[in-house]
Motif scaffolding. Structure first.
Motif, PDB file in Angstrom:
ATOM      1  N   TRP A   1      13.335   3.544  -3.780  1.00 51.54           N
ATOM      2  CA  TRP A   1      12.137   2.873  -4.286  1.00 51.54           C
ATOM      3  C   TRP A   1      11.967   3.053  -5.785  1.00 51.54           C
ATOM      4  O   TRP A   1      11.233   2.321  -6.418  1.00 51.54           O
ATOM      5  CB  TRP A   1      10.905   3.343  -3.566  1.00 51.54           C
ATOM      6  CG  TRP A   1      10.775   2.776  -2.192  1.00 51.54           C
ATOM      7  CD1 TRP A   1      11.612   1.880  -1.584  1.00 51.54           C
ATOM      8  CD2 TRP A   1       9.746   3.053  -1.254  1.00 51.54           C
ATOM      9  NE1 TRP A   1      11.171   1.591  -0.334  1.00 51.54           N
ATOM     10  CE2 TRP A   1      10.035   2.296  -0.101  1.00 51.54           C
ATOM     11  CE3 TRP A   1       8.625   3.862  -1.271  1.00 51.54           C
ATOM     12  CZ2 TRP A   1       9.220   2.333   1.015  1.00 51.54           C
ATOM     13  CZ3 TRP A   1       7.815   3.888  -0.155  1.00 51.54           C
ATOM     14  CH2 TRP A   1       8.113   3.139   0.978  1.00 51.54           C
ATOM     15  N   ALA A   2      12.621   4.037  -6.374  1.00 56.71           N
ATOM     16  CA  ALA A   2      12.544   4.219  -7.824  1.00 56.71           C
ATOM     17  C   ALA A   2      13.190   3.035  -8.541  1.00 56.71           C
ATOM     18  O   ALA A   2      12.775   2.667  -9.645  1.00 56.71           O
ATOM     19  CB  ALA A   2      13.243   5.513  -8.227  1.00 56.71           C
ATOM     20  N   TRP A   3      14.170   2.398  -7.911  1.00 56.55           N
ATOM     21  CA  TRP A   3      14.870   1.261  -8.520  1.00 56.55           C
ATOM     22  C   TRP A   3      14.365  -0.066  -7.988  1.00 56.55           C
ATOM     23  O   TRP A   3      14.365  -1.056  -8.710  1.00 56.55           O
ATOM     24  CB  TRP A   3      16.361   1.358  -8.271  1.00 56.55           C
ATOM     25  CG  TRP A   3      17.018   2.462  -9.027  1.00 56.55           C
ATOM     26  CD1 TRP A   3      16.425   3.353  -9.878  1.00 56.55           C
ATOM     27  CD2 TRP A   3      18.387   2.791  -9.003  1.00 56.55           C
ATOM     28  NE1 TRP A   3      17.347   4.213 -10.362  1.00 56.55           N
ATOM     29  CE2 TRP A   3      18.573   3.890  -9.859  1.00 56.55           C
ATOM     30  CE3 TRP A   3      19.493   2.273  -8.332  1.00 56.55           C
ATOM     31  CZ2 TRP A   3      19.801   4.481 -10.063  1.00 56.55           C
ATOM     32  CZ3 TRP A   3      20.723   2.853  -8.537  1.00 56.55           C
ATOM     33  CH2 TRP A   3      20.876   3.950  -9.409  1.00 56.55           C
ATOM     34  N   THR A   4      13.957  -0.102  -6.720  1.00 63.09           N
ATOM     35  CA  THR A   4      13.495  -1.357  -6.113  1.00 63.09           C
ATOM     36  C   THR A   4      12.250  -1.087  -5.277  1.00 63.09           C
ATOM     37  O   THR A   4      12.329  -1.048  -4.043  1.00 63.09           O
ATOM     38  CB  THR A   4      14.574  -1.974  -5.202  1.00 63.09           C
ATOM     39  OG1 THR A   4      14.903  -1.022  -4.210  1.00 63.09           O
ATOM     40  CG2 THR A   4      15.808  -2.377  -5.973  1.00 63.09           C
ATOM     41  N   PRO A   5      11.090  -0.930  -5.863  1.00 67.05           N
ATOM     42  CA  PRO A   5       9.900  -0.588  -5.090  1.00 67.05           C
ATOM     43  C   PRO A   5       9.433  -1.712  -4.170  1.00 67.05           C
ATOM     44  O   PRO A   5       8.964  -1.465  -3.085  1.00 67.05           O
ATOM     45  CB  PRO A   5       8.848  -0.274  -6.138  1.00 67.05           C
ATOM     46  CG  PRO A   5       9.312  -0.973  -7.355  1.00 67.05           C
ATOM     47  CD  PRO A   5      10.803  -1.004  -7.284  1.00 67.05           C
ATOM     48  N   CYS A   6       9.570  -2.948  -4.599  1.00 67.38           N
ATOM     49  CA  CYS A   6       9.146  -4.070  -3.776  1.00 67.38           C
ATOM     50  C   CYS A   6      10.229  -5.129  -3.838  1.00 67.38           C
ATOM     51  O   CYS A   6      10.735  -5.432  -4.920  1.00 67.38           O
ATOM     52  CB  CYS A   6       7.825  -4.630  -4.287  1.00 67.38           C
ATOM     53  SG  CYS A   6       7.159  -5.901  -3.216  1.00 67.38           S
TER      54      CYS A   6
ATOM     55  N   CYS B   1       0.836  -1.212   0.000  1.00 65.01           N
ATOM     56  CA  CYS B   1       0.000   0.000   0.000  1.00 65.01           C
ATOM     57  C   CYS B   1       0.867   1.258   0.000  1.00 65.01           C
ATOM     58  O   CYS B   1       0.624   2.183  -0.769  1.00 65.01           O
ATOM     59  CB  CYS B   1      -0.885   0.012   1.232  1.00 65.01           C
ATOM     60  SG  CYS B   1      -2.564  -0.445   0.932  1.00 65.01           S
ATOM     61  N   ILE B   2       1.849   1.280   0.864  1.00 64.52           N
ATOM     62  CA  ILE B   2       2.714   2.459   0.977  1.00 64.52           C
ATOM     63  C   ILE B   2       3.499   2.688  -0.305  1.00 64.52           C
ATOM     64  O   ILE B   2       3.572   3.807  -0.813  1.00 64.52           O
ATOM     65  CB  ILE B   2       3.676   2.314   2.176  1.00 64.52           C
ATOM     66  CG1 ILE B   2       2.892   2.371   3.480  1.00 64.52           C
ATOM     67  CG2 ILE B   2       4.736   3.404   2.159  1.00 64.52           C
ATOM     68  CD1 ILE B   2       3.721   2.013   4.688  1.00 64.52           C
ATOM     69  N   THR B   3       4.106   1.616  -0.849  1.00 59.18           N
ATOM     70  CA  THR B   3       4.900   1.787  -2.064  1.00 59.18           C
ATOM     71  C   THR B   3       4.026   2.145  -3.263  1.00 59.18           C
ATOM     72  O   THR B   3       4.479   2.833  -4.165  1.00 59.18           O
ATOM     73  CB  THR B   3       5.723   0.527  -2.382  1.00 59.18           C
ATOM     74  OG1 THR B   3       4.866  -0.595  -2.487  1.00 59.18           O
ATOM     75  CG2 THR B   3       6.777   0.294  -1.336  1.00 59.18           C
ATOM     76  N   GLY B   4       2.792   1.690  -3.265  1.00 66.29           N
ATOM     77  CA  GLY B   4       1.882   2.044  -4.350  1.00 66.29           C
ATOM     78  C   GLY B   4       1.371   3.467  -4.246  1.00 66.29           C
ATOM     79  O   GLY B   4       1.244   4.177  -5.238  1.00 66.29           O
ATOM     80  N   ARG B   5       1.076   3.885  -3.019  1.00 68.82           N
ATOM     81  CA  ARG B   5       0.520   5.212  -2.796  1.00 68.82           C
ATOM     82  C   ARG B   5       1.578   6.316  -2.861  1.00 68.82           C
ATOM     83  O   ARG B   5       1.314   7.421  -3.332  1.00 68.82           O
ATOM     84  CB  ARG B   5      -0.157   5.243  -1.430  1.00 68.82           C
ATOM     85  CG  ARG B   5      -1.252   6.256  -1.336  1.00 68.82           C
ATOM     86  CD  ARG B   5      -2.019   6.201  -0.034  1.00 68.82           C
ATOM     87  NE  ARG B   5      -2.327   4.837   0.369  1.00 68.82           N
ATOM     88  CZ  ARG B   5      -2.379   4.422   1.628  1.00 68.82           C
ATOM     89  NH1 ARG B   5      -2.128   5.260   2.612  1.00 68.82           N
ATOM     90  NH2 ARG B   5      -2.679   3.189   1.926  1.00 68.82           N
ATOM     91  N   HIS B   6       2.778   6.017  -2.380  1.00 72.60           N
ATOM     92  CA  HIS B   6       3.866   7.005  -2.327  1.00 72.60           C
ATOM     93  C   HIS B   6       5.135   6.412  -2.935  1.00 72.60           C
ATOM     94  O   HIS B   6       6.099   6.128  -2.212  1.00 72.60           O
ATOM     95  CB  HIS B   6       4.148   7.420  -0.880  1.00 72.60           C
ATOM     96  CG  HIS B   6       2.952   7.896  -0.135  1.00 72.60           C
ATOM     97  ND1 HIS B   6       2.377   9.121  -0.367  1.00 72.60           N
ATOM     98  CD2 HIS B   6       2.202   7.303   0.825  1.00 72.60           C
ATOM     99  CE1 HIS B   6       1.340   9.269   0.428  1.00 72.60           C
ATOM    100  NE2 HIS B   6       1.205   8.172   1.163  1.00 72.60           N
ATOM    101  N   PRO B   7       5.189   6.233  -4.249  1.00 66.32           N
ATOM    102  CA  PRO B   7       6.345   5.549  -4.846  1.00 66.32           C
ATOM    103  C   PRO B   7       7.655   6.330  -4.757  1.00 66.32           C
ATOM    104  O   PRO B   7       8.719   5.746  -4.923  1.00 66.32           O
ATOM    105  CB  PRO B   7       5.930   5.353  -6.300  1.00 66.32           C
ATOM    106  CG  PRO B   7       4.891   6.379  -6.550  1.00 66.32           C
ATOM    107  CD  PRO B   7       4.201   6.603  -5.240  1.00 66.32           C
ATOM    108  N   ARG B   8       7.623   7.595  -4.473  1.00 61.72           N
ATOM    109  CA  ARG B   8       8.847   8.405  -4.380  1.00 61.72           C
ATOM    110  C   ARG B   8       9.167   8.816  -2.942  1.00 61.72           C
ATOM    111  O   ARG B   8       9.926   9.750  -2.716  1.00 61.72           O
ATOM    112  CB  ARG B   8       8.715   9.663  -5.243  1.00 61.72           C
ATOM    113  CG  ARG B   8       8.476   9.385  -6.699  1.00 61.72           C
ATOM    114  CD  ARG B   8       9.732   8.895  -7.335  1.00 61.72           C
ATOM    115  NE  ARG B   8       9.476   8.619  -8.749  1.00 61.72           N
ATOM    116  CZ  ARG B   8      10.200   7.825  -9.464  1.00 61.72           C
ATOM    117  NH1 ARG B   8      11.231   7.219  -8.936  1.00 61.72           N
ATOM    118  NH2 ARG B   8       9.925   7.607 -10.718  1.00 61.72           N
TER     119      ARG B   8
END
Length: 69
Positions: free
Chosen positions: A62-67, A50-57
């Protein structure tokens, strides 16, 4: 962290990616220890997505490894 990623990523990106995944793992571990409701891995993982989807930056790496799963 962003400048560090740009510098080392230009030369050793393959070596940098495992380190960035490790930073994400430390963040996940911190979330699980800080908040009781996220102690279980499944609940924490759902929160993480949820967090990485809602706030990807939110974090530079996270720009290179979001999950990392």
């Amino acid at each position: 962290m962003r400048g560090w990623m740009q510098y080392y990523g230009a030369f050793y990106r393959s070596e940098l990616l495992p380190l960035l995944r490790r930073i994400s793992a430390y963040l996940m571990r911190w979330i699980r220890k800080k908040y009781k409701r996220f102690r279980s891995f499944k609940v924490a993982h759902k929160c993480w997505q949820c967090i990485t989807g809602r706030h990807p930056r939110l974090f530079a790496h996270w720009a290179w490894t979001p999950c990392f799963w």
